[in-house]
Design a protein around this motif. Structure first.
Motif, PDB file in Angstrom:
ATOM      1  N   GLU A  72       0.806  -1.292   0.017  1.00 58.54           N
ATOM      2  CA  GLU A  72      -0.022  -0.149   0.101  1.00 58.54           C
ATOM      3  C   GLU A  72       0.841   1.382   0.057  1.00 58.54           C
ATOM      4  O   GLU A  72       0.543   2.152  -0.673  1.00 58.54           O
ATOM      5  CB  GLU A  72      -0.931   0.097   1.286  1.00 58.54           C
ATOM      6  N   ARG A  73       1.859   1.432   0.895  1.00 57.15           N
ATOM      7  CA  ARG A  73       2.803   2.359   0.627  1.00 57.15           C
ATOM      8  C   ARG A  73       3.474   2.693  -0.646  1.00 57.15           C
ATOM      9  O   ARG A  73       3.509   3.631  -0.981  1.00 57.15           O
ATOM     10  CB  ARG A  73       3.785   2.271   1.765  1.00 57.15           C
ATOM     11  N   THR A  74       3.697   1.480  -1.230  1.00 56.20           N
ATOM     12  CA  THR A  74       4.445   1.679  -2.506  1.00 56.20           C
ATOM     13  C   THR A  74       3.518   2.109  -3.509  1.00 56.20           C
ATOM     14  O   THR A  74       3.991   3.087  -4.520  1.00 56.20           O
ATOM     15  CB  THR A  74       5.017   0.120  -2.998  1.00 56.20           C
ATOM     16  N   ALA A  75       2.359   1.805  -3.550  1.00 55.99           N
ATOM     17  CA  ALA A  75       1.208   2.306  -4.327  1.00 55.99           C
ATOM     18  C   ALA A  75       0.957   3.631  -4.154  1.00 55.99           C
ATOM     19  O   ALA A  75       0.814   4.373  -5.067  1.00 55.99           O
ATOM     20  CB  ALA A  75      -0.069   1.323  -4.103  1.00 55.99           C
ATOM     21  N   ARG A  76       0.848   4.045  -2.814  1.00 51.27           N
ATOM     22  CA  ARG A  76       0.666   5.507  -2.683  1.00 51.27           C
ATOM     23  C   ARG A  76       1.758   6.273  -3.244  1.00 51.27           C
ATOM     24  O   ARG A  76       1.775   7.482  -3.881  1.00 51.27           O
ATOM     25  CB  ARG A  76       0.462   5.654  -1.084  1.00 51.27           C
TER      26      ARG A  76
ATOM     27  N   GLU B 220       1.523   6.509  -6.855  1.00 49.40           N
ATOM     28  CA  GLU B 220       0.314   7.262  -7.263  1.00 49.40           C
ATOM     29  C   GLU B 220       0.942   8.803  -6.982  1.00 49.40           C
ATOM     30  O   GLU B 220       0.553   9.862  -7.861  1.00 49.40           O
ATOM     31  CB  GLU B 220      -0.707   7.015  -6.271  1.00 49.40           C
ATOM     32  N   ALA B 221       1.341   9.025  -5.802  1.00 48.00           N
ATOM     33  CA  ALA B 221       2.145  10.623  -5.678  1.00 48.00           C
ATOM     34  C   ALA B 221       3.018  11.008  -6.807  1.00 48.00           C
ATOM     35  O   ALA B 221       2.707  11.934  -7.130  1.00 48.00           O
ATOM     36  CB  ALA B 221       2.546  10.608  -4.224  1.00 48.00           C
ATOM     37  N   GLU B 222       4.000  10.017  -7.065  1.00 51.67           N
ATOM     38  CA  GLU B 222       4.871  10.408  -8.182  1.00 51.67           C
ATOM     39  C   GLU B 222       4.069  10.641  -9.314  1.00 51.67           C
ATOM     40  O   GLU B 222       4.515  11.547 -10.236  1.00 51.67           O
ATOM     41  CB  GLU B 222       5.977   9.145  -8.104  1.00 51.67           C
ATOM     42  N   ARG B 223       3.447   9.902  -9.781  1.00 47.34           N
ATOM     43  CA  ARG B 223       2.667   9.997 -10.771  1.00 47.34           C
ATOM     44  C   ARG B 223       1.757  11.265 -10.917  1.00 47.34           C
ATOM     45  O   ARG B 223       1.709  11.811 -12.036  1.00 47.34           O
ATOM     46  CB  ARG B 223       1.359   8.580 -10.961  1.00 47.34           C
ATOM     47  N   LEU B 224       1.040  11.636  -9.923  1.00 44.44           N
ATOM     48  CA  LEU B 224       0.372  12.851  -9.895  1.00 44.44           C
ATOM     49  C   LEU B 224       1.284  14.121 -10.158  1.00 44.44           C
ATOM     50  O   LEU B 224       1.066  14.936 -10.796  1.00 44.44           O
ATOM     51  CB  LEU B 224      -0.536  13.000  -8.519  1.00 44.44           C
ATOM     52  N   ARG B 225       2.348  13.709  -9.291  1.00 49.46           N
ATOM     53  CA  ARG B 225       3.258  15.198  -9.397  1.00 49.46           C
ATOM     54  C   ARG B 225       4.076  15.279 -11.040  1.00 49.46           C
ATOM     55  O   ARG B 225       4.092  16.407 -11.496  1.00 49.46           O
ATOM     56  CB  ARG B 225       4.724  14.739  -8.476  1.00 49.46           C
ATOM     57  N   ILE B 226       4.292  14.132 -11.640  1.00 45.36           N
ATOM     58  CA  ILE B 226       4.751  14.214 -12.898  1.00 45.36           C
ATOM     59  C   ILE B 226       3.698  14.675 -13.897  1.00 45.36           C
ATOM     60  O   ILE B 226       3.934  15.737 -15.005  1.00 45.36           O
ATOM     61  CB  ILE B 226       5.214  12.658 -13.442  1.00 45.36           C
ATOM     62  N   ALA B 227       2.428  14.227 -13.648  1.00 46.52           N
ATOM     63  CA  ALA B 227       1.364  14.780 -14.414  1.00 46.52           C
ATOM     64  C   ALA B 227       1.240  16.196 -14.208  1.00 46.52           C
ATOM     65  O   ALA B 227       0.878  16.981 -15.094  1.00 46.52           O
ATOM     66  CB  ALA B 227      -0.134  13.822 -13.921  1.00 46.52           C
ATOM     67  N   ARG B 228       1.326  16.740 -13.052  1.00 44.20           N
ATOM     68  CA  ARG B 228       1.117  18.329 -12.755  1.00 44.20           C
ATOM     69  C   ARG B 228       2.284  18.949 -13.472  1.00 44.20           C
ATOM     70  O   ARG B 228       1.983  20.123 -14.026  1.00 44.20           O
ATOM     71  CB  ARG B 228       1.204  18.559 -11.293  1.00 44.20           C
ATOM     72  N   ASP B 229       3.477  18.301 -13.229  1.00 45.19           N
ATOM     73  CA  ASP B 229       4.460  19.194 -13.888  1.00 45.19           C
ATOM     74  C   ASP B 229       4.445  19.138 -15.469  1.00 45.19           C
ATOM     75  O   ASP B 229       4.848  20.179 -16.032  1.00 45.19           O
ATOM     76  CB  ASP B 229       6.021  18.315 -13.734  1.00 45.19           C
TER      77      ASP B 229
END
Length: 387
Positions: free
Chosen positions: A178-182, A185-194
């Motif tokens: 679950e930690r890895t998935a979070r 997901e956080a890294e994916r959202l950060r890259i998407a925002r960038d």
């Protein structure tokens, strides 16, 4: 492997073990009978049938532990009532005591042991056996019954510890997943925002400058060349951001070094907006405050997205950008003089959502004020350490 298959695999060794215990119980009792009978004793098969019966009962020790214990004790009483050769009181039922205690019937097994010894003591005292023999026999049988129960408790305790350990391992594994998935997901959202912020801003500038160049061709070649220069600059900057993002995607997450964006990038963004035809009034007043890289980067991205929205949607001619530190917080304000929008009909897209997400990660906040005469973005970010 399914749960049913795993359970079936676990049952096979247990059944084999139960069969071995049953055979062992029967063989031990039969040996005691054979040794105690002597060469001149009656060769009746009755005692050996009882030995086989004591062993057979243990085949059901897992399903009916209390029933097996009760029948075994009754079998001992019956055996002695028929006046067969002595086999002891505890040996024929030791397996039954162990099985009952192992299945959690410790109190029942203890009470059954007391009953067995009390009945045995009563009848043997009535027969006039010596006190020394009785004391020795009672202590021996009590010790055997106690050892059987203690062994069962030790085995049960060890099994419980093993199950608890396996449960903790499964929980830790699930929590790690679950930690890895979070994190992913956080890294994916950060890259998407960038990508959204950098590419979207660049494309907005390119669109504006391309229209300028289109209109200037044939009428003002210098203006067209100047506009195309801005297009080249904007696309070059955007490609650089894209290359950095792709490099981070390919790199080991533990070795990525994020190049922090600074407040000076806001000045570059303001100049790009001026080149696109906007009148930008920029005020940066942070004094001697030490602003962390994460706050500076987030501030840059929020202003960049706000300027992108102005270029795309506001139809504005002027923008005012204010960046200042007050009471340990960094405040951002971007105001345009565009057409605005009715607050009740405002639908937030990815840009505004990305602003809020970036600010929330630092413990900050973003608010928008939309009206008929312009659009305002207000943001508050803490300037301290966010680690």
């Amino acid at each position: 492997m399914s749960a049913e298959t795993a359970a079936h695999d676990d049952e096979v060794p247990a059944r084999v073990l139960t069969a071995l215990v049953a055979v062992g119980q029967a063989v031990v009792v039969a040996l005691i009978i054979a040794i105690g009978s002597g060469p001149d004793a009656d060769q009746s098969h009755g005692p050996y049938l009882f030995a086989a019966g004591f062993g057979t009962l243990l085949l059901f020790r897992r399903e009916l532990p209390v029933g097996v214990l009760a029948l075994s004790i009754l079998g001992v009483f019956t055996y002695y009532a028929i006046d067969y050769p002595p086999i002891g009181m505890a040996v024929p039922v030791a397996g039954a005591f162990y099985s009952a205690a192992e299945r959690g019937r410790v109190l029942t097994a203890s009470l059954a042991g007391v009953v067995l010894l009390a009945v045995s003591l009563f009848f043997r005292t009535s027969d006039g056996e010596s006190s020394a023999v009785l004391a020795y026999d009672v202590i021996t049988n009590a010790a055997l019954i106690g050892c059987a129960i203690a062994l069962a408790l030790a085995v049960s305790s060890r099994r419980a510890l093993r199950d608890q350990h396996e449960h903790m391992v499964r929980l830790e594994r699930r929590h790690q997943q679950e930690r890895t998935a979070r994190q992913l997901e956080a890294e994916r959202l950060r890259i998407a925002r960038d990508v959204h912020d950098s590419i979207g801003h660049a494309l907005s500038l390119v669109s504006v400058q391309a229209r300028v160049a289109q209109q200037a061709l044939g009428n003002d070649d210098d203006a067209a060349v100047h506009a195309l220069d801005h297009v080249v600059s904007a696309t070059g900057s955007s490609l650089g951001d894209l290359r950095r993002t792709l490099a981070m995607l390919r790199a080991d997450p533990d070795t990525i070094e994020h190049a922090p964006l600074t407040l000076s990038g806001i000045e570059t963004t303001a100049q790009a907006a001026r080149d696109a035809g906007l009148d930008v009034d920029l005020l940066i007043d942070v004094g001697a405050a030490v602003i962390t890289a994460s706050t500076a980067s987030t501030a840059f991205r929020i202003v960049q997205e706000a300027m992108t929205n102005v270029l795309r949607h506001a139809q504005a001619t002027a923008v005012k950008v204010i960046v200042r530190v007050k009471d340990g917080e960094l405040y951002l304000r971007v105001i345009d003089d565009g057409v605005g929008i009715d607050t009740d009909t405002l639908v937030e897209g990815r840009g505004l959502a990305g602003m809020r997400e970036r600010a929330a990660l630092l413990g900050g906040d973003v608010r928008v004020e939309a009206g008929s005469s312009g659009f305002t973005v207000n943001a508050m970010l803490p300037i301290g350490d966010h680690r």
